[in-house]
Design a protein around this motif. Structure first.
Motif, PDB file in Angstrom:
ATOM      1  N   GLY A   1      -0.699   4.130   0.926  1.00  3.15           N
ATOM      2  CA  GLY A   1      -1.464   4.966   1.899  1.00  3.15           C
ATOM      3  C   GLY A   1      -2.598   5.102   1.246  1.00  3.15           C
ATOM      4  N   ASP A   2      -2.770   5.144  -0.035  1.00  5.51           N
ATOM      5  CA  ASP A   2      -4.134   5.343  -0.760  1.00  5.51           C
ATOM      6  C   ASP A   2      -4.766   3.936  -1.293  1.00  5.51           C
ATOM      7  OD1 ASP A   2      -2.957   8.520  -1.662  1.00  5.51           O
ATOM      8  OD2 ASP A   2      -4.345   8.120   0.033  1.00  5.51           O
ATOM      9  N   ASP A   3      -3.740   3.157  -2.109  1.00  6.12           N
ATOM     10  CA  ASP A   3      -4.107   2.281  -2.990  1.00  6.12           C
ATOM     11  C   ASP A   3      -3.354   0.896  -2.543  1.00  6.12           C
ATOM     12  OD1 ASP A   3      -3.369   1.388  -6.389  1.00  6.12           O
ATOM     13  OD2 ASP A   3      -5.165   1.145  -5.247  1.00  6.12           O
TER      14      ASP A   3
ATOM     15  N   SER B   1       0.852  -1.240  -0.134  1.00  4.03           N
ATOM     16  CA  SER B   1      -0.201   0.184   0.068  1.00  4.03           C
ATOM     17  C   SER B   1       1.041   1.170   0.014  1.00  4.03           C
ATOM     18  CB  SER B   1      -1.076   0.045   1.200  1.00  4.03           C
ATOM     19  OG  SER B   1      -1.407   1.244   1.631  1.00  4.03           O
TER      20      SER B   1
END
Lengths: 111, 114
Positions: free
Chosen positions: A96-98, A94
């Motif tokens: 942090g978003d995806d 990740s």
């Protein structure tokens, strides 16, 4: 976007032997790394995760993994496996978003 | 603490029919995910909600798939009309925050389209 490659689709091993499940990732940014386990007909369960700090991460059931930034790897290890470790193991990355999961490695522990 | 609940566990439908899946996340978890897991593959994210807003639906086939999260709690995923290639396990997961947090997975719904 990041991606994950699990280098072995199947890993057979005898009980009490050591095992390593390999995971490589690609990303242009800093990442968070995870290993999940999936037992038959169940959802995924977190084994361990790397967010920051020490590159050696210890998880549940005696598993550990080492984050190697230069080799973009996050291999999972256990010094001595049990029959009950037979399952599908997924590496995930990740930014942090995806979140992206690998295709999985089926670990089969034989008596 | 109760885990992520999903229903039904199994569903068999014919192609071109519609189907809906339900998910109840862990209480207090702001983020909810729907994944599609085709046999022999890893989970693929279909949609991510933060409370009741969509964060990421870039991989959701919007011509046939839809999802909603009512009041930031329960969620439903619908397929209409279904195709043979939609046969998969649909996993719901929830977490306290974004994708840096541990995701807790439900047992999944196994969909077979004939």
């Amino acid at each position: 976007a990041q991606s994950v490659t699990q280098l072995d689709s199947q890993v057979p091993v005898f009980e009490e032997a050591p095992v390593e499940l390999r995971c490589n990732y690609s990303s242009s940014v800093s990442v968070y790394l995870f290993w999940y386990v999936q037992y038959p007909n169940q959802g995924l369960q977190l084994l361990l995760k790397y967010l920051s700090g020490s590159t050696l991460v210890k998880g549940i059931n005696g598993f550990e993994a080492e984050f190697n930034k230069s080799q973009t790897s996050f291999h999972l290890r256990k010094p001595s496996v049990h029959i009950s470790d037979t399952a599908e193991y997924f590496c995930a990355v990740s930014d942090g978003d995806d979140m992206r999961f690998g295709a999985g490695t089926r670990l089969t522990v034989k008596p | 603490e109760a885990g992520v609940a999903q229903s039904p566990r199994y569903k068999i439908i014919e192609k071109r029919q519609s189907v809906a899946f339900w998910c109840n996340p862990i209480s207090g978890h702001a983020t909810l995910y729907w994944y599609q897991q085709i046999l022999g593959q890893g989970p693929k994210l279909l949609i991510q909600f933060q409370n009741n807003g969509v964060v990421d639906d870039s991989q959701l086939p919007k011509d046939r798939f839809s999802a909603e999260r009512l009041k930031g709690v329960d969620s439903t995923l619908k397929i209409q009309p279904a195709k043979l290639e939609d046969s998969a396990v649909y996993l719901c997961a929830s977490s306290l925050g974004g994708t840096a947090y541990e995701q807790y997975f439900g047992p999944g719904t196994r969909l077979t389209v004939t």
